[in-house]
Design a protein around this motif. Structure first.
Motif, PDB file in Angstrom:
ATOM      1  N   ALA A  49      15.131   2.109  -6.560  1.00  0.00           N
ATOM      2  CA  ALA A  49      14.907   2.686  -7.890  1.00  0.00           C
ATOM      3  C   ALA A  49      13.892   3.823  -7.823  1.00  0.00           C
ATOM      4  CB  ALA A  49      14.427   1.600  -8.862  1.00  0.00           C
ATOM      5  N   TRP A  50      12.889   3.698  -6.945  1.00  0.00           N
ATOM      6  CA  TRP A  50      11.934   4.803  -6.776  1.00  0.00           C
ATOM      7  C   TRP A  50      12.628   6.027  -6.173  1.00  0.00           C
ATOM      8  CZ3 TRP A  50       7.803   5.545  -9.311  1.00  0.00           C
ATOM      9  CH2 TRP A  50       6.987   4.475  -9.714  1.00  0.00           C
ATOM     10  N   VAL A  51      13.556   5.799  -5.251  1.00  0.00           N
ATOM     11  CA  VAL A  51      14.326   6.918  -4.697  1.00  0.00           C
ATOM     12  C   VAL A  51      15.051   7.645  -5.831  1.00  0.00           C
ATOM     13  CG1 VAL A  51      16.216   7.582  -3.167  1.00  0.00           C
ATOM     14  CG2 VAL A  51      14.613   5.786  -2.453  1.00  0.00           C
TER      15      VAL A  51
ATOM     16  N   MET B 221       0.827  -1.209   0.000  1.00  0.00           N
ATOM     17  CA  MET B 221       0.000   0.000   0.000  1.00  0.00           C
ATOM     18  C   MET B 221       0.864   1.262   0.000  1.00  0.00           C
ATOM     19  SD  MET B 221      -2.583   1.300   2.991  1.00  0.00           S
ATOM     20  CE  MET B 221      -1.173   1.577   4.093  1.00  0.00           C
ATOM     21  N   LEU B 222       1.888   1.277   0.856  1.00  0.00           N
ATOM     22  CA  LEU B 222       2.751   2.454   0.953  1.00  0.00           C
ATOM     23  C   LEU B 222       3.511   2.707  -0.343  1.00  0.00           C
ATOM     24  CD1 LEU B 222       4.196   1.931   4.556  1.00  0.00           C
ATOM     25  CD2 LEU B 222       2.477   3.607   3.832  1.00  0.00           C
ATOM     26  N   LEU B 223       3.987   1.634  -0.973  1.00  0.00           N
ATOM     27  CA  LEU B 223       4.689   1.811  -2.246  1.00  0.00           C
ATOM     28  C   LEU B 223       3.696   2.108  -3.364  1.00  0.00           C
ATOM     29  CD1 LEU B 223       7.619   1.812  -3.165  1.00  0.00           C
ATOM     30  CD2 LEU B 223       7.288  -0.500  -4.018  1.00  0.00           C
ATOM     31  N   GLY B 224       2.499   1.551  -3.247  1.00  0.00           N
ATOM     32  CA  GLY B 224       1.461   1.858  -4.233  1.00  0.00           C
ATOM     33  C   GLY B 224       1.172   3.348  -4.293  1.00  0.00           C
ATOM     34  N   ALA B 225       1.365   4.027  -3.152  1.00  0.00           N
ATOM     35  CA  ALA B 225       1.160   5.475  -3.115  1.00  0.00           C
ATOM     36  C   ALA B 225       2.161   6.203  -4.010  1.00  0.00           C
ATOM     37  CB  ALA B 225       1.277   5.980  -1.684  1.00  0.00           C
ATOM     38  N   ALA B 226       3.306   5.571  -4.264  1.00  0.00           N
ATOM     39  CA  ALA B 226       4.339   6.199  -5.101  1.00  0.00           C
ATOM     40  C   ALA B 226       4.162   5.887  -6.584  1.00  0.00           C
ATOM     41  CB  ALA B 226       5.730   5.736  -4.646  1.00  0.00           C
TER      42      ALA B 226
END
Length: 420
Positions: free
Chosen positions: A295-297, A223-228
């Motif tokens: 990679a998102w960072v 969920m938290l990564l889905g926010a990104a």
């Protein structure tokens, strides 16, 4: 026309119709509504994209039940595309962000379920004609990503991204796609869910997985990564276009063809898919998911230091790492769910994974991103570097917390049969 060709066309247009407007919508709203709405436009864009998350909470399950029990699946798929096509046309009439929100919500209520329905129809048709689904569907599905990329190029090169013609184009394409669905082989309703409770039909029985600490931690991080996941879809085009207000960057290729630049992300996505079997076998699911978070960072940080002029290389690098950021978590996460859940609730568990990332995660991401952009907006000027570095910090904290809290031991033998 062969069965495989018909399904290839279907998958191509399934994502072609989405690529027409998904990336350019935020930039369009900022350009058209921004001067009037000022600093609130960021929050409006975030919430409008978040409406797709709200639609994803209930409509895929609802239309899935209808396809299972009452009507042929390809007909439900076709009708859904046609209704979505009619709905998106009203975006041409939207005079403010509130009206646009409801147009996109209505469109998403009927488009978002077609993603799962398209897969279901494809699987059923391939099985009906005795194809090996696992080997045959992947090369068919990749044409969906190609369709998404080509749609972005068309919208960009015609400059429809800057006006309502993008919505007219999307409307016509969705309706044509819907009509094409009626030419597919019949996938009749089988009443296979007739003896299930509503809880099972909506996939809620998979919530029992939250009783397991490891699964609960995984779904919370999903969920938290889905926010990104949707943040750069929301604001990537707006960000690059905004450089056009600076004489130093006005007229540069990046500003004039922002959607084309962003399309490099989808190209990277298709290439990184090919590397997943190697990375999973070599490093394991947990490490691959951590690679995704790092990679998102980089995705956000490179946006923070990039520009369409001398810093265009950083924008391009950001597009390249997107493939790892997106694919590595989605695919390895789905595989983790597949291996950790009982076969009786496996489909529901996959649905829960999608709900946490593309449903609840997307809603949170839209609100979080919108508030962040609004916070760093002074007058009508968005401090983009602060915005992107904030998102990078968010992804970094998630990566560190995931590495510490998620316990999973890699067994190389477990993944020996991953198909390329």
């Amino acid at each position: 026309m062969s069965i495989k060709l018909r399904l290839t066309i279907m998958n191509f247009f399934q994502f072609f119709v989405w690529g027409i407007w998904l990336i350019s919508l935020g930039g369009y709203m900022g350009q058209v509504f921004g001067p009037v709405e000022g600093s609130s436009i960021g929050l409006s864009i975030g919430r409008t994209y978040g409406s797709m998350g709200w639609a994803s909470l209930f409509m895929p399950a609802l239309l899935g039940i209808i396809a299972d029990k009452y009507f042929s699946a390809q007909k439900v798929l076709g009708i859904s595309h046609i209704i979505a096509g009619i709905a998106i046309f009203f975006a041409t009439k939207a005079s403010n962000s509130t009206e646009m929100y409801w147009v996109i919500f209505a469109t998403s209520c009927f488009y978002m379920p077609t993603i799962a329905l398209n897969n279901s129809v494809s699987y059923a048709v391939l099985n009906k004609f005795s194809f090996d689904v696992q080997k045959t569907f992947t090369p068919i599905r990749v044409w969906g990503t190609v369709g998404f990329i080509i749609a972005m190029w068309v919208t960009d090169l015609t400059d429809w991204k800057s006006n309502t013609l993008q919505f007219v184009f999307a409307s016509v394409s969705m309706i044509v796609t819907g009509l094409f669905c009626f030419t597919l082989p019949d996938v009749p309703a089988e009443n296979k869910n007739s003896n299930q409770s509503l809880t099972s039909k909506f996939g809620l029985d998979s919530f029992v997985l939250f009783k397991q600490k490891k699964m609960a931690i995984f779904f919370v991080f999903a969920m938290l990564l889905g926010a990104a996941l949707q943040i750069t879809n929301m604001f990537g085009d707006t960000f690059i276009r905004d450089f056009g207000s600076n004489p130093e960057y006005k007229g540069t290729f990046g500003v004039e063809h922002s959607v084309f630049i962003i399309s490099l992300s989808q190209i990277s996505e298709t290439l990184f898919i090919l590397t997943i079997p190697f990375f999973l076998k070599r490093f394991g699911i947990k490490q691959v998911m951590i690679f995704s978070m790092i990679a998102w960072v980089l995705r956000f940080a490179l946006f923070g230091i990039g520009n369409p002029g001398s810093g265009v290389i950083f924008l391009i690098l950001s597009m390249i790492v997107y493939g790892m950021a997106f694919d590595f978590f989605n695919i390895s996460g789905s595989l983790f769910v597949e291996k950790q859940t009982d076969s009786k609730i496996r489909s529901s568990a996959q649905g829960l994974f999608m709900l946490m990332t593309n449903g609840i995660g997307a809603i949170i991401g839209g609100e979080l991103a919108g508030r962040t952009v609004s916070y760093f907006t002074i007058g009508n000027k968005i401090q983009w570097s602060n915005v992107w570095f904030s998102f990078a910090a968010y992804a970094f904290v998630i990566a560190i917390a995931f590495a510490i809290l998620f316990k999973y031991k890699h067994d190389p033998k477990e993944l020996e049969n991953i198909e390329h």
